[in-house]
Structure formats: structure tokens, C-alpha cells
Scaffold this active site. Structure first.
Site, PDB file in Angstrom:
ATOM      1  N   LEU A  21      37.649  45.039  33.947  1.00  0.00           N
ATOM      2  CA  LEU A  21      36.509  44.283  34.458  1.00  0.00           C
ATOM      3  C   LEU A  21      36.785  42.786  34.505  1.00  0.00           C
ATOM      4  O   LEU A  21      36.174  42.065  35.282  1.00  0.00           O
ATOM      5  CB  LEU A  21      35.269  44.542  33.596  1.00  0.00           C
ATOM      6  CG  LEU A  21      34.699  45.970  33.651  1.00  0.00           C
ATOM      7  CD1 LEU A  21      33.487  46.076  32.752  1.00  0.00           C
ATOM      8  CD2 LEU A  21      34.351  46.346  35.075  1.00  0.00           C
ATOM      9  N   GLY A  22      37.687  42.300  33.668  1.00  0.00           N
ATOM     10  CA  GLY A  22      37.986  40.874  33.684  1.00  0.00           C
ATOM     11  C   GLY A  22      38.673  40.426  32.420  1.00  0.00           C
ATOM     12  O   GLY A  22      38.849  41.184  31.465  1.00  0.00           O
ATOM     13  N   GLY A  25      38.196  34.001  27.620  1.00  0.00           N
ATOM     14  CA  GLY A  25      38.821  33.252  26.533  1.00  0.00           C
ATOM     15  C   GLY A  25      39.008  34.064  25.284  1.00  0.00           C
ATOM     16  O   GLY A  25      39.916  33.804  24.492  1.00  0.00           O
ATOM     17  N   MET A  26      38.154  35.090  25.063  1.00  0.00           N
ATOM     18  CA  MET A  26      38.262  35.897  23.852  1.00  0.00           C
ATOM     19  C   MET A  26      39.226  37.053  24.033  1.00  0.00           C
ATOM     20  O   MET A  26      39.952  37.415  23.107  1.00  0.00           O
ATOM     21  CB  MET A  26      36.889  36.434  23.466  1.00  0.00           C
ATOM     22  CG  MET A  26      36.878  37.166  22.133  1.00  0.00           C
ATOM     23  SD  MET A  26      35.357  38.103  21.848  1.00  0.00           S
ATOM     24  CE  MET A  26      35.684  39.566  22.833  1.00  0.00           C
ATOM     25  N   LYS A  43      35.564  45.334  24.923  1.00  0.00           N
ATOM     26  CA  LYS A  43      36.181  44.017  24.836  1.00  0.00           C
ATOM     27  C   LYS A  43      37.255  44.044  23.761  1.00  0.00           C
ATOM     28  O   LYS A  43      36.971  44.336  22.596  1.00  0.00           O
ATOM     29  CB  LYS A  43      35.139  42.955  24.508  1.00  0.00           C
ATOM     30  CG  LYS A  43      33.986  42.932  25.497  1.00  0.00           C
ATOM     31  CD  LYS A  43      32.984  41.864  25.157  1.00  0.00           C
ATOM     32  CE  LYS A  43      31.819  41.896  26.130  1.00  0.00           C
ATOM     33  NZ  LYS A  43      30.855  40.802  25.896  1.00  0.00           N
ATOM     34  N   ASP A 137      25.324  29.880  24.895  1.00  0.00           N
ATOM     35  CA  ASP A 137      26.044  29.838  26.172  1.00  0.00           C
ATOM     36  C   ASP A 137      25.289  30.657  27.215  1.00  0.00           C
ATOM     37  O   ASP A 137      25.868  31.441  27.959  1.00  0.00           O
ATOM     38  CB  ASP A 137      27.468  30.370  26.004  1.00  0.00           C
ATOM     39  CG  ASP A 137      28.369  29.969  27.174  1.00  0.00           C
ATOM     40  OD1 ASP A 137      28.036  28.990  27.874  1.00  0.00           O
ATOM     41  OD2 ASP A 137      29.391  30.643  27.392  1.00  0.00           O
TER      42      ASP A 137
END
Length: 602
Positions: A21-22, A25-26, A43, A137
Site C-alpha cells: 500500500l505504501g 517514515g516509520m 505496518k 498529525d
């Protein structure tokens, strides 16, 4: 969604990976399914962060906090392993595009949708804040639009990243967030409270309703945006009147004056079914088939064909699409990729990516004269080119003519070492308002590292490299200037006339020149003095800055001006020379020929 590559594992924990999916930064985000068929987003933390013990500890704490939030207006945690070699967390996959993608692709949300958005975000933040988490954020790309309401994603986890990236400053002293969607407290590096998220909601609602960030976009200069957030009132032009009180309350500079998350939760209309515009619902239905049919095994996994299962999935996908379109149902399955996402899957052997196609030679700002001369231009253009992929709005242009200034973003069509092409541009600002049309295709050809040949339709010009960033005005122009005495005015009347201007520092597209003028009242027919004076003030946006500074027509400051004032409708160029040993600023209109005004340092 990007395809899996041989370097990707077939599984993470109990979940079989379906695609990428992408990457952020993490870490990397995968689309995956459980054995029971549940779709999740997994993730996985980057290896360099996983090696930091401080990050692992904070990551584990944040995942535990996320588990306490539940699933009200968020993507709930399904499973996690914070002790794994590569720590990971799986959250429920949320069907729907991000707010950013929806606005970019399909346009503004209607007022009723924005009210429902506000209510949904308020209810979600109630639960997030109750779990001891401040998002910090909240921005359009972190809000997903599902058929049954908005969802907030990527909260809390960013705080774990901060432990490594800012030396542990997670309360005071750190500036954490996304420019344009930060609170004054974040900008100043002060202690962050739940009220900070409410300010960000205000900026998000303004973006949803107007398509613009209320304090300017980051491409106008990060520091300029942060200054406006801390000190200036928001630009809410175009905001529907019925949304004004709600948005302004959220954007109060004083945290104590902002509504609570509970207050926001009560703003939504009672009936929230089919809250999204029809075009967006239609897109959700069209995307449904793609996700439900995404059942390709990962590399190295069992890849035997499963025709019966795939036919069943295709049928289910079609049924889901019909349900969404016909009834605005409560379930939709869609993935709406952000146009600027970069993944290793599309990285070429030379290090370039599909989202980094612009050769270095073009990066930065370029300016040229379309009509007139370098010293006395009659029409100019400026383009500031950033990195981006095909289809991205990777350039900002400003065009100034005798009677208008137009600013917008240009879509990248193609780029190589010799030529770069931009397609039709949108309009993000214009003076006078409503007079600008989108710029046509633009082609720039390399002549040297500091010179490009520019062409748009039948118009050609030579563009030279210019200063980019948040401070483009040459230092020689900065400060206050006063008009020279009027030669045809009697000495005893000179005090009745006063013309001055002040030039400030900032980025292209900002109102950096302020005009002040005072003159006596006269009879309209005879021109004779009638007693009293008229005082007028206004500002002008900078459209280019080099040896000559170019500004658009004046925007009259009605609060500081008398009722008899009218704006100067002509664009101007400012040029500095030396006259009789003194530095002189010459102000020339970019319309019909006329004598330039002479100004000297006060």
C-alpha cells in the site's frame, strides 16, 4: 496498490500479504488477509528504527494505547508483535479514499458532508483523547472517507518515531506535525494538549470545503506557513457561510477557546446515511471489485490457480459495487492510492522512481519576460519546479500581465535530461479574483544549467534561474520607501500628498509589497481642492523577484482605507538604481506606457 516483490515476505504473522500500500517514515504498509478472510493493513517497522531500543519501547506502549481506543472512527488494532525482529501492527483495513485524494480527484465536499466529517472526527477524537493519545498529525491524508463515516488513521504511532528522530522531545521543545495542518502550540514547540487536534480539525474542514489550506501551502515556504499559523488569521475565502462559525471556533489561537471533541461530535446532521457526494460513492463502488478480487498469492506462497474462488470473488465484488451505488450502503471495499506515494517496487536501477522523475537540472525556480524588456517588463512568468512523478502537480507557476496576477499548480507530463513538459494547470490564486484561467501546456528545454527555453502555445521566452524558497526578495528592495516630491505641486501643498511603499521578505505568491497614499479631496469637475484628504492602503502579491521585482494589481485594504479609495488595477515592476548618489526605487506600471514613480529611502 503495488504488486509484491521477491524481497517481500509471503506472510507477516497470521496474515497473507496481497500487495504493497505504501512506504512512509516509520515503515512499509501491506494489504493482507487473515485465514478467516478479514482484510487488514499491516505496518512493518523499518530495520533502522527496529534496531533502536528506545523506539521499540515506545512503539510497544503506543500499540497498547491504540488497542484501548477501540473502533469508533478509527482503524482498530487487530493484532501486533512488538517483539518481532521487524515489529509490526495490523489494523483493520478502512474502505475509502483519503480526504486529500478525494478533494484532489473529485473536488470539494458540500457543506453537509463537511458537517458530517466534523461530527465524525469529533467522536473519534473523544475516544483517542480518552486513551491518553493526542494525534498531533491530523491532516487530509490521515483521514479516510468510508461510506459510513470518516476514519482517523496513523495516530499515536508517529510519537514512537519522534523518540528516535527528535531526541525524545515529545512534549515541549519539539516541532512535530505537517506544515499547514499544525496548531500554534506545535509551531512554537509548546506542550501539546487535545485542543491541538481540534485546531487541526479546523484546518482540515477548511481544506475539505475550499480545497485550500487556511494558512497557505507548504510550497509557499514552510517557515512562512508556520508564521501565519502562529500570528495571522486564517484565509477562509470560499468557505460556505454556514460552516464559518464552526471552522473559526476550531482555529482559535487560544486553545481554551476551541470547542471540545465532544462539542464537535454534536455538530453532525442527525441523518448521516449517504453522506458522501454521488461522484465519490460511485468511485467507491467502481473500486470495490479491485479489492475483493485481490487474491493473488505472494511470491513463494501457494500459487495454484483457484478459478472457482476467483469467480465467486468477482461476483461478490460486482454485488458490492451495485449495493454502494444504489443505496450508499454501510460497507465498501476500495483502495485509493495517493498519487505521490513512492515504493521500492517502482524504483529503477539508476535510483530514480516513478514519483521522482524530474532531473536535477530543472529543480528550483525559473523566471522570464514574456513581453517588454528585462528592466521594464510588461508580462512575466515564473515556475518553481519540485520533484514528482508523472501526473503529479510538481510545479507552481505565476503569470503577471498588465492587469492581473495568476498563480497555480502544473501537472507533470514528461521529463528527461533535455526537456520537461507540464500539462494544463489549475488556478490557486488570482488578482483580480475570478479573472484567471488555467495555464496551457508548458515546455522547457535546457540551454545551460542556468538557462531554459520556455514555450506555451505560440509564446516563447528565455527563462533564467531565480531564487526559490521562502525568501526570494533581494535584500536591496527590503524596507520602506517614500515618493519623491511632486514636481508640479506648489511647495505649500506638498504636505497634502504622500506616497509610500514597504517591501517585505517572503515567498512568491505572498503579499509582500504594501502601498500607502494620502492625497487631497478635489472637485470631480474642476479639480480644485475641496478640503480634507483621502488615505488609502493596499497590498500586492509578488510574482517574480530578481533584478526586478514584479507584483500584481493592488488588493485594497478596506479596513485601513477611506471610502473614496479605489485599488490600483495595474501590475507593477520595481527596479533599483542610483541617482545623484542616492539609491532610488523606480515603480513602473506594466500596463500602457507611463513615467515611473521615483521612491527613496525614508
Amino acid at each position: 496498490m503495488e504488486a509484491l516483490t521477491p524481497e517481500d515476505p509471503p506472510r507477516i504473522g497470521p496474515f497473507r500479504l496481497l500487495g504493497r500500500l505504501g512506504t512512509g517514515g516509520m515503515g512499509r504498509v501491506y494489504l493482507a488477509r487473515s485465514e478467516g478472510g478479514r482484510t487488514v493493513a499491516v505496518k512493518v517497522v523499518h530495520a533502522q528504527l527496529a534496531s533502536e531500543s528506545a523506539f521499540r519501547l515506545r512503539f510497544a506502549r503506543e500499540v497498547a494505547a491504540l488497542e484501548r481506543v477501540g473502533d469508533t472512527g478509527t482503524a482498530p488494532v487487530i493484532d501486533s508483535d512488538t517483539e518481532a525482529e521487524a515489529p509490526w501492527v495490523a489494523v483493520s483495513y478502512v474502505p475509502g479514499p483519503s480526504l486529500r485524494a478525494a478533494v484532489d480527484d473529485l473536488g470539494l465536499l458540500p457543506a453537509r458532508s463537511v458537517r458530517t466529517l466534523a461530527g465524525g472526527l469529533g467522536r473519534a477524537l473523544e475516544h483517542i483523547h480518552a486513551a491518553g493519545i493526542v494525534h498531533r498529525d491530523l491532516k487530509p491524508s490521515n483521514i479516510l472517507l468510508a461510506v459510513d463515516g470518516p476514519r482517523i488513521i496513523d495516530f499515536g504511532i508517529a510519537r514512537a518515531v519522534d523518540t528516535v528522530t527528535d531526541g525524545g522531545l515529545t512534549t515541549t521543545g519539539a516541532v512535530v506535525g505537517s506544515p499547514g495542518f499544525m496548531s500554534p502550540e506545535q509551531v512554537r514547540g509548546e506542550r501539546i494538549t487535545p485542543a491541538s487536534d481540534i485546531f487541526c480539525v479546523g484546518a482540515v474542514l477548511a481544506y475539505a470545503a475550499t480545497g485550500r489550506q487556511p494558512f497557505g501551502a507548504a510550497d509557499s515556504g514552510m517557515h512562512a506557513v508556520m508564521f501565519r499559523i502562529a500570528h495571522d488569521e486564517p484565509d477562509l475565502e470560499g468557505l460556505p457561510e454556514e460552516l464559518g462559525p464552526l471552522v473559526r471556533a476550531c482555529l482559535a489561537k487560544d486553545p481554551a477557546r476551541r470547542p471540545s471533541a465532544a462539542d464537535l461530535g454534536r455538530t453532525a446532521p442527525h441523518d448521516v446515511t449517504a453522506w458522501l457526494p454521488p461522484a465519490l460513492l460511485a468511485r467507491l463502488g467502481a473500486q470495490a471489485a479491485g479489492l475483493l478480487d485481490a487474491d493473488t498469492p505472494a511470491p513463494g506462497d501457494d500459487d495454484r490457480p483457484r478459478p472457482k474462488r476467483r469467480r465467486l470473488r468477482t461476483a461478490l465484488a460486482a454485488a458490492c459495487a451495485v449495493a454502494v451505488l444504489a443505496a450508499g450502503g454501510v460497507v465498501a471495499a476500495a483502495y485509493w492510492p495517493e498519487k505521490t506515494r513512492t515504493t521500492d517496487a517502482n524504483r529503477g536501477t539508476n535510483g530514480a522512481t516513478d514519483t521522482e522523475l524530474v532531473p536535477d537540472v530543472y529543480l528550483g525556480a525559473w523566471e522570464g519576460v514574456l513581453e517588454g524588456t528585462q528592466d521594464i517588463p510588461k508580462a512575466t512568468a515564473r515556475i518553481e519546479i519540485g520533484q514528482g512523478g508523472k501526473g503529479s502537480k510538481s510545479a507552481t507557476y505565476v503569470n503577471v500581465t498588465g492587469e492581473r496576477l495568476c498563480m497555480g499548480r502544473s501537472v507533470l507530463v514528461s521529463a528527461d535530461e533535455n526537456r520537461i513538459v507540464f500539462g494544463e494547470s489549475d488556478v490557486t490564486a488570482g488578482v483580480p479574483e475570478g479573472r484567471c484561467t488555467p495555464a496551457a501546456h508548458q515546455t522547457l528545454t535546457v540551454r545551460s544549467k542556468d538557462v531554459l527555453e520556455w514555450k506555451s502555445g505560440a509564446v516563447t521566452a528565455t527563462f533564467r534561474r531565480a531564487k526559490a524558497g521562502p525568501e526570494i526578495v533581494p535584500a536591496a528592495f527590503l524596507g520602506s520607501w517614500k515618493h519623491a516630491p511632486l514636481t508640479e505641486t506648489p511647495d505649500d501643498q506638498q504636505q497634502l500628498w504622500s506616497y509610500g511603499l514597504t517591501v517585505s521578505q517572503g515567498p512568491a505568491g505572498d503579499s509582500l509589497v504594501r502601498f500607502e497614499r494620502t492625497y487631497p479631496k478635489t472637485d470631480d469637475e474642476t479639480g480644485e481642492l475641496t478640503g480634507g484628504t483621502v488615505h488609502c492602503e493596499g497590498t500586492a502579491m509578488v510574482g517574480g523577484a530578481g533584478t526586478v521585482v514584479v507584483v500584481g494589481p493592488e488588493d485594497l485594504d478596506e479596513q485601513a482605507s477611506d471610502a473614496d479609495c479605489s485599488a490600483d488595477t495595474t501590475s507593477q515592476s520595481l527596479r533599483i538604481d542610483t541617482f545623484q548618489g542616492k539609491q532610488r526605487l523606480l515603480l513602473s506600471g506594466m500596463g500602457p506606457d507611463g513615467e515611473p514613480g521615483e521612491y527613496y529611502r525614508e
